[in-house]
Design an enzyme around this catalytic site. Structure first.
Site, PDB file in Angstrom:
ATOM      1  N   HIS A 486      56.294   1.172 -14.141  1.00 24.41           N
ATOM      2  CA  HIS A 486      54.902   1.388 -15.029  1.00 24.41           C
ATOM      3  C   HIS A 486      54.099  -0.253 -14.244  1.00 24.41           C
ATOM      4  O   HIS A 486      53.079   0.422 -12.889  1.00 24.41           O
ATOM      5  CB  HIS A 486      54.344   1.805 -16.028  1.00 24.41           C
ATOM      6  CG  HIS A 486      53.327   1.506 -16.009  1.00 24.41           C
ATOM      7  ND1 HIS A 486      52.105   3.021 -16.062  1.00 24.41           N
ATOM      8  CD2 HIS A 486      52.199   0.499 -16.788  1.00 24.41           C
ATOM      9  CE1 HIS A 486      51.152   2.618 -16.669  1.00 24.41           C
ATOM     10  NE2 HIS A 486      50.754   1.467 -16.275  1.00 24.41           N
ATOM     11  N   GLU A 487      54.636  -0.942 -14.581  1.00 26.65           N
ATOM     12  CA  GLU A 487      53.956  -2.500 -14.680  1.00 26.65           C
ATOM     13  C   GLU A 487      54.164  -2.721 -13.149  1.00 26.65           C
ATOM     14  O   GLU A 487      53.217  -3.326 -12.004  1.00 26.65           O
ATOM     15  CB  GLU A 487      54.668  -3.503 -15.059  1.00 26.65           C
ATOM     16  CG  GLU A 487      53.905  -2.668 -16.652  1.00 26.65           C
ATOM     17  CD  GLU A 487      52.423  -3.122 -16.610  1.00 26.65           C
ATOM     18  OE1 GLU A 487      52.145  -3.614 -16.421  1.00 26.65           O
ATOM     19  OE2 GLU A 487      52.621  -2.186 -17.774  1.00 26.65           O
ATOM     20  N   HIS A 490      51.103  -1.304 -10.330  1.00 27.20           N
ATOM     21  CA  HIS A 490      50.319  -2.170 -10.446  1.00 27.20           C
ATOM     22  C   HIS A 490      50.314  -3.364  -9.336  1.00 27.20           C
ATOM     23  O   HIS A 490      49.869  -3.550  -8.506  1.00 27.20           O
ATOM     24  CB  HIS A 490      49.961  -2.905 -11.978  1.00 27.20           C
ATOM     25  CG  HIS A 490      49.608  -1.656 -12.697  1.00 27.20           C
ATOM     26  ND1 HIS A 490      48.056  -1.234 -12.722  1.00 27.20           N
ATOM     27  CD2 HIS A 490      49.771  -1.843 -13.953  1.00 27.20           C
ATOM     28  CE1 HIS A 490      48.093  -0.573 -13.822  1.00 27.20           C
ATOM     29  NE2 HIS A 490      48.529  -1.179 -14.845  1.00 27.20           N
ATOM     30  N   HIS A 493      50.645  -2.229  -6.130  1.00 28.75           N
ATOM     31  CA  HIS A 493      49.054  -2.138  -5.443  1.00 28.75           C
ATOM     32  C   HIS A 493      47.467  -2.955  -5.004  1.00 28.75           C
ATOM     33  O   HIS A 493      47.560  -3.242  -5.100  1.00 28.75           O
ATOM     34  CB  HIS A 493      48.178  -0.633  -6.893  1.00 28.75           C
ATOM     35  CG  HIS A 493      46.543  -0.833  -6.443  1.00 28.75           C
ATOM     36  ND1 HIS A 493      46.245  -0.266  -7.975  1.00 28.75           N
ATOM     37  CD2 HIS A 493      45.953  -0.421  -5.687  1.00 28.75           C
ATOM     38  CE1 HIS A 493      44.603   0.535  -7.693  1.00 28.75           C
ATOM     39  NE2 HIS A 493      44.366   0.153  -6.032  1.00 28.75           N
TER      40      HIS A 493
END
Length: 644
Positions: A486-487, A490, A493
């Protein structure tokens, strides 16, 4: 106009790699790069010990806490020059470029300081960073109400011919800068603009005060707790420190004690919270919004509090029956394991939902951990990014003074055609005074500079993973592995959102969209086609069986309604706190009422988990013990006798 360094702002997500890489050329491969997996399963590679020391993140000034003052002064001097330039430049694309330079000059210091003030192990660095955050934040609010600066942007937006000649990205960024002026009260008279600045600064101070208090543990006289459970907590002299909810502990009494002590109402924190909510409401109404929720949702996909509440209420209604069934299953399991005290309570939800999953699908974390060494998981991410995006991750040797802790790793993100895209600092391991949060920080945003070079983005990923041991590397539970994916979503992104302007780079997009790439990464973490590429037993090399991955995926459906219901409760509480003011009841009374309506498990008297995800601080000179009646040692459940 400069709030991009404080919150995400609307911008189109660009998942395709854009062509600015060192003036259009491919960045060369560095000889200091090494394979990513080995770097995480091996002991930390030392930084270079020879040569001149650099500062944090390679910023020369930050080799000492005093350097924050120097970095701040440089940023403010550059800001003054850019403001003068913006106010004397005729309407055109150059105005947007100057505004973005202005945003970048402040954000490069503010974003870095925002991370250091909570994560650096040295108090002197944290204190210096905190002061810098306040000073830069104050300057941002003053600029957001600067009439002359705003007028230069207004002239551009009013010139239809010039605006029509701008590319869509430049037009959007210009409009976003104006949006920041508007929500900051640029339309107000001078006296009210000053009030808006003062309120913003007060809100920054209150937020900081609240977070500082929330990151400190509660403590209680150790004699109050039964001797047989004390070993679960940290002991400091005659006191026991309660630093969290111990949600995964198998002992019901330990979880109950942690919940009641950890969430014991703190008068100073509650006062701070109520003053913060009131100040936010005053600011929102001063600049023309009904509530702070209306102001905060402006510019998001949801747009209005009314739409948010409609969504949450509809979702809650549809979850209700399924949530009741989930609670019935949990209560049945608690009856089976603890028939003396089988009523389901809030401290039981995380533990018994996990027990149900483990029993039904045999997904005991200890069965999975050997297959998920940190190095293997990083190699899995590397494989995935290479296959999907043509990107590879390399561990890079750091310079002396570049890191804040010796176990931090630095990764270079390299595209097969574009070359070096940016850097990810991986602060993955537990340490004293480090917040127990999994999160992503932007340290420097990407942008196209005047010289044609692309300013490479720099981010930090912060996790709380266990250290390796004498006999094994760092091993992750399935939940830890999913959080890592998940991290890293980021981080990618931030690497791939390569915009011309820093103000809209990477994760600086609508806040309710910023989680989309990360949620997508969680699906990859549950897909056998991906997991099979890296999940190997750290001792035998055996692949994780497909049946185990399937069981793990199926187990996520167990108690999923109750888990989502809890998130709905948090979201509704947030909306109510930031809705119509003055609040009709205290924050704790609103919490109780909302919990009973939107969650379903009973509110526990004398608790205030307004700060459920945070840690609380005792009032000066006072401990939880000072507020409690004596412990009755002959009772089965001492905490119920204490009525805390």
């Amino acid at each position: 106009m400069l709030s991009g360094c404080r919150r995400a702002l609307p911008a189109a997500l660009r998942l395709a790699v854009r062509g600015w890489a060192g003036g259009g050329g491919r960045r060369r491969v560095s000889t200091s790069w090494s394979p990513v997996g080995a770097a995480f399963d091996a002991k930390q590679q030392r930084s270079r010990l020879t040569g001149q020391s650099t500062g944090l993140f390679g910023v020369p000034e930050l080799s000492s806490p005093e350097g924050f003052q120097e970095a701040q002064e440089k940023a403010l001097q550059e800001t003054e020059q850019l403001v003068q330039k913006a106010c004397t430049t005729p309407p055109g694309p150059q105005i947007v470029m100057i505004f973005d330079q202005l945003s970048d000059a402040l954000c490069r210091v503010a974003d870095l300081a925002d991370f250091v003030k909570i994560a650096h192990p040295d108090f002197a660095f944290r204190e210096a960073a905190e002061e810098t955050c306040r000073n830069i934040g104050t300057m941002v609010e003053k600029l957001n109400t600067n009439i002359e600066l705003c007028q230069s942007l207004k002239q551009l937006l009013a010139d239809k011919e010039v605006m029509d000649s701008l590319d869509p990205e430049t037009r959007q960024v210009a409009e976003l800068f104006m949006f920041d002026f508007e929500i900051s009260g640029i339309h107000l008279d001078e006296e009210k603009r000053k009030r808006a600045v003062d309120l913003n600064v007060k809100i920054l101070d209150l937020c900081n005060q609240f977070l500082i208090g929330a990151h400190l543990p509660n403590k209680i006289d150790k004699q109050i707790l039964p001797e047989h459970i004390r070993y679960n907590f940290a002991v400091e002299g005659n006191y026991i420190q309660i630093t969290g909810l111990h949600a995964d502990c198998s002992d019901d009494l330990v979880r109950e004690a942690a919940y009641k002590i950890f969430l014991y109402p703190n008068a100073e924190q509650l006062r701070c919270l109520e003053e913060l909510l009131t100040s936010r409401n005053h600011l929102a109404q001063l600049v023309g919004y009904n509530t702070f929720a209306h102001r905060a949702l402006q510019g998001t996909m949801a747009r209005t509090p009314e739409k948010v509440m409609q969504f949450l209420e509809t979702l809650s209604d549809r979850l209700f029956q399924r949530t009741l069934k989930d609670f019935e299953m949990m209560e049945g399991m608690k009856m089976k394991l603890n028939p003396q005290n089988s009523k389901l309570m809030p401290w039981d939800h995380p533990y018994y939902s996990g027990v149900l999953r483990a029993e039904r699908y045999n997904i005991e974390p200890s069965l999975y951990c050997p297959f998920f060494s940190l190095g293997a998981c990083m190699e899995g991410l590397n494989f995935l990014f290479n296959q999907l995006l043509g990107i590879s991750l390399y561990a890079e040797q750091t310079e002396k003074g570049e890191l804040w802790c010796e176990d931090v790793r630095k990764l270079a993100v390299v595209h097969e055609n574009e070359g070096l895209l940016g850097y990810i600092y991986c602060d993955f391991y537990q340490r004293a005074d480090k917040p127990h949060q999994d999160c992503h920080f932007t340290i420097r945003g990407g942008r196209l500079r005047k010289d044609g070079e692309y300013q490479l983005p720099v981010v930090v990923l912060m996790l709380s993973l266990p250290h390796s041991t004498k006999n094994s590397p760092t091993l992750l539970t399935p939940g830890m592995m999913e959080n890592l994916f998940h991290e890293m979503g980021h981080a990618m992104h931030s690497m791939l959102g390569r915009t011309r302007y820093q103000h809209v780079t990477g994760t600086r997009c609508p806040t309710d969209f910023a989680e989309v790439p990360s949620i997508l990464m969680e699906y990859f973490a549950s897909d056998y086609r991906v997991v099979n590429q890296f999940a190997r037993h750290f001792q035998t090399g055996q692949s994780l069986p497909k049946s185990m991955v399937s069981r793990l995926c199926e187990s996520k459906k167990i108690c999923a309604a109750a888990d989502m219901q809890l998130q709905v409760f948090y979201a509704v509480l947030d909306q109510l706190y930031h809705g119509e003011h003055p609040l009709k009841r205290s924050t704790t009374e609103i919490l109780k009422e909302t919990q009973e309506k939107f969650y379903g498990l009973p509110y526990v008297p004398k608790t205030s988990f307004t700060e459920m995800q945070l840690l609380q601080k005792e009032p000066e000179g006072q401990t939880a013990h000072d507020l409690l009646p004596p412990y009755k040692s002959h009772q089965y459940n001492p905490l119920k006798q204490m009525d805390i």
